[in-house]
Each structure stands twice: as C-alpha cells, then as structure tokens.
Scaffold this motif. Structure first.
Motif, short mmCIF file in Angstrom:
data_model
loop_
_atom_site.label_atom_id
_atom_site.label_comp_id
_atom_site.label_asym_id
_atom_site.label_seq_id
_atom_site.Cartn_x
_atom_site.Cartn_y
_atom_site.Cartn_z
N VAL A 14 0.84 -1.20 0.00
CA VAL A 14 0.00 0.00 0.00
C VAL A 14 0.87 1.25 0.00
O VAL A 14 2.00 1.22 0.49
N THR A 15 0.34 2.33 -0.55
CA THR A 15 1.07 3.59 -0.57
C THR A 15 0.62 4.53 0.54
O THR A 15 1.40 5.33 1.03
N ASP A 16 -0.64 4.43 0.94
CA ASP A 16 -1.17 5.26 2.02
C ASP A 16 -1.79 4.33 3.07
O ASP A 16 -2.92 3.86 2.90
N LEU A 17 -1.04 4.06 4.12
CA LEU A 17 -1.45 3.08 5.12
C LEU A 17 -2.77 3.45 5.79
O LEU A 17 -3.63 2.59 5.97
N ALA A 34 -3.16 -5.87 14.50
CA ALA A 34 -1.79 -5.36 14.55
C ALA A 34 -1.81 -4.02 13.82
O ALA A 34 -2.33 -3.93 12.71
N ASP A 35 -1.30 -2.99 14.47
CA ASP A 35 -1.38 -1.66 13.87
C ASP A 35 -0.11 -0.88 14.20
O ASP A 35 0.06 -0.39 15.32
N SER A 36 0.80 -0.81 13.24
CA SER A 36 2.05 -0.08 13.42
C SER A 36 2.36 0.68 12.14
O SER A 36 1.72 0.46 11.11
N PRO A 37 3.34 1.57 12.17
CA PRO A 37 3.68 2.33 10.96
C PRO A 37 4.25 1.47 9.82
O PRO A 37 4.26 1.89 8.68
N TYR A 38 4.72 0.25 10.14
CA TYR A 38 5.32 -0.59 9.12
C TYR A 38 4.46 -1.80 8.74
O TYR A 38 4.80 -2.53 7.81
N LEU A 51 -1.29 -5.25 5.49
CA LEU A 51 -1.02 -4.07 4.66
C LEU A 51 0.42 -3.66 4.93
O LEU A 51 0.82 -3.45 6.07
N VAL A 52 1.21 -3.55 3.86
CA VAL A 52 2.64 -3.28 3.99
C VAL A 52 2.98 -2.01 3.20
O VAL A 52 2.99 -2.02 1.97
N PRO A 53 3.27 -0.91 3.91
CA PRO A 53 3.68 0.31 3.21
C PRO A 53 5.12 0.18 2.72
O PRO A 53 5.91 -0.60 3.26
N ASN A 54 5.45 0.92 1.69
CA ASN A 54 6.81 0.96 1.14
C ASN A 54 7.32 -0.40 0.71
O ASN A 54 8.52 -0.67 0.75
#
Length: 112
Positions: A14-17, A34-38, A51-54
């Motif tokens: 994903v581009t926008d978490l 599970a809810d973290s920035p990564y 969902l995996v940003p970057n």
C-alpha cells in the motif's frame, strides 16, 4: 512431496497506510489486530490480511503455510521455482521466504 497448510496470509503493498486501513476495515468488518507504521494486520475468518507500506512488491503476495520451509523451497526450486528471499525470522520464530514461479509471480512461504 510435502503438502501445505493452505494460504492463510495475504500481504498487500500500500502507498497510504491510513487510507488502506480504513478500506480494509470496512471490507473485512473488523478492526486491525496489529497496527504499526510498518504493518497493519487483520484477522478475518482464519486468514491474516496484511497491509505493507513501502513494499517493493507490485501486487499482493499470498503466503502458503508449511511445516518445513527449507524442504518446501527445495521442492519448488527443483522443478523451476526461483528463490527470491531466503528464509528469515520475522519474530517469534516465524520464518518467511519468497520465490517466483516460472512466470515471475511472487509466492510466499511461512513456517511457524
């Protein structure tokens, strides 16, 4: 040949978490477990939807759960699969790896 325990995990790049989290929460009808920035993960009907940003992956990756990740990698590479990411511990002893099929599709393996 050894069998798998099926696809139990699907990771979506994903581009926008925050926006993606809202859409998947609405789709699945549950809040993330599970809810973290990564990583944001949802448990839905026995499946882990992540969902995996970057991410460097261009599309979702399905993860097949196996009892012996090294044995399964040996089986799939012996018949034409190509190792992408070697097994590595992502915490708690869980090992993950990815390989590609002959068409370049990325497939994942998880060993708990």
């Amino acid at each position: 040949m050894s069998s798998t325990q099926g696809i139990k995990t699907v990771l979506h790049p994903v581009t926008d978490l925050d926006k993606a989290k809202a859409v998947y929460a609405a789709l699945l009808g549950v809040e993330p477990n599970a809810d973290s920035p990564y990583y944001v993960g949802f448990e839905a009907e026995g499946q882990q939807i992540g969902l995996v940003p970057n991410s460097t992956e261009p599309s979702p990756v399905t993860y097949w759960h196996v009892a012996d990740i090294e044995a399964k990698l040996a089986e799939v590479t012996a018949v034409g699969g190509t190792l992408k990411d070697a097994p590595h511990d992502v915490g708690g002893g869980r090992l993950v790896a990815t390989f590609t099929d002959p068409d370049g599709n990325v497939l994942g393996l998880i060993q708990d």
